[in-house]
Scaffold this motif. Structure first.
Motif, short mmCIF file in Angstrom:
data_model
loop_
_atom_site.label_atom_id
_atom_site.label_comp_id
_atom_site.label_asym_id
_atom_site.label_seq_id
_atom_site.Cartn_x
_atom_site.Cartn_y
_atom_site.Cartn_z
N GLU A 87 48.32 28.12 67.91
CA GLU A 87 49.45 27.22 68.06
C GLU A 87 49.30 25.93 67.24
OE1 GLU A 87 50.08 26.89 72.29
OE2 GLU A 87 50.84 28.94 72.39
N GLU A 90 54.11 25.65 65.07
CA GLU A 90 55.06 26.13 66.06
C GLU A 90 55.87 27.28 65.45
OE1 GLU A 90 58.68 24.27 68.62
OE2 GLU A 90 56.93 23.00 68.25
N LYS A 93 57.52 33.96 68.74
CA LYS A 93 56.52 34.97 69.09
C LYS A 93 57.18 36.19 69.73
CE LYS A 93 53.33 31.27 70.07
NZ LYS A 93 52.93 30.36 71.09
N TYR A 161 54.52 37.19 64.86
CA TYR A 161 54.91 35.80 64.71
C TYR A 161 55.97 35.69 63.62
CZ TYR A 161 50.47 35.09 67.13
OH TYR A 161 49.44 35.15 68.02
#
Length: 168
Positions: A87, A90, A93, A161
């Motif tokens: 993290e 940002e 996910k 991601y």
């Protein structure tokens, strides 16, 4: 004819070696299915000559503002995607990341793998979706303008991601 040659090789191997053969065949089959799926979608894949420059630009773009000390702390050299799992950037996910990637207009994009000096350019790729990469490990997908990246890791609890540069 080739199957006869393969059978002859398999029959010559001791039982304990057959598991290695089995897992090698699984890898080959998964790679074939992956590429066949992309071919059926009309995707063209070509090797990019300036791969090192593109990999460097991915790092300069998506890992900007991450200090060398922090990179070392999160084992960035082992897996670049640690900037997301730890993290430090940002990002979206899991299913939200998948949807963001799927909703992109993406006629062409780059693909690279962790630890590989090779980069591919996928063109005619508008039908590609996140699920197409589910069998891939530590794959980084990103547009030619470096405005977004989608990463599918080898760990089921990490990712996928999706990170997009704020273009304000």
């Amino acid at each position: 004819m080739i199957r006869d040659k393969i059978d002859k090789i398999l029959n010559s191997l001791p039982e304990e070696e057959l598991e290695n053969v089995y897992w090698s065949l699984i890898f080959i089959q998964e790679d074939y299915i992956y590429k066949q799926n992309l071919r059926e979608k009309g995707v063209f894949i070509e090797l990019v000559n300036e791969a090192e420059d593109i990999i460097d630009l991915w790092e300069k773009t998506f890992a900007q503002n991450i200090s060398e000390e922090l990179k070392e702390e999160i084992n960035y050299d082992q897996f670049k995607w640690h900037i997301f799992s730890y993290e430090k950037k940002e990002c979206l996910k899991k299913e939200i990341a998948r949807k963001a990637f799927d909703n992109l207009s993406k006629e062409e994009f780059y693909v690279m793998y962790q630890g590989s000096p090779i980069v591919f350019l996928y063109t005619n790729a508008s039908k590609v979706i996140s699920r197409d990469f589910d069998m891939q490990q530590d794959i980084y997908i990103f547009d030619k303008n470096f405005t977004w990246t989608y990463v599918h890791t080898h760990e089921s609890m990490c990712g996928p991601y999706f990170y997009q540069i704020n273009c304000n």
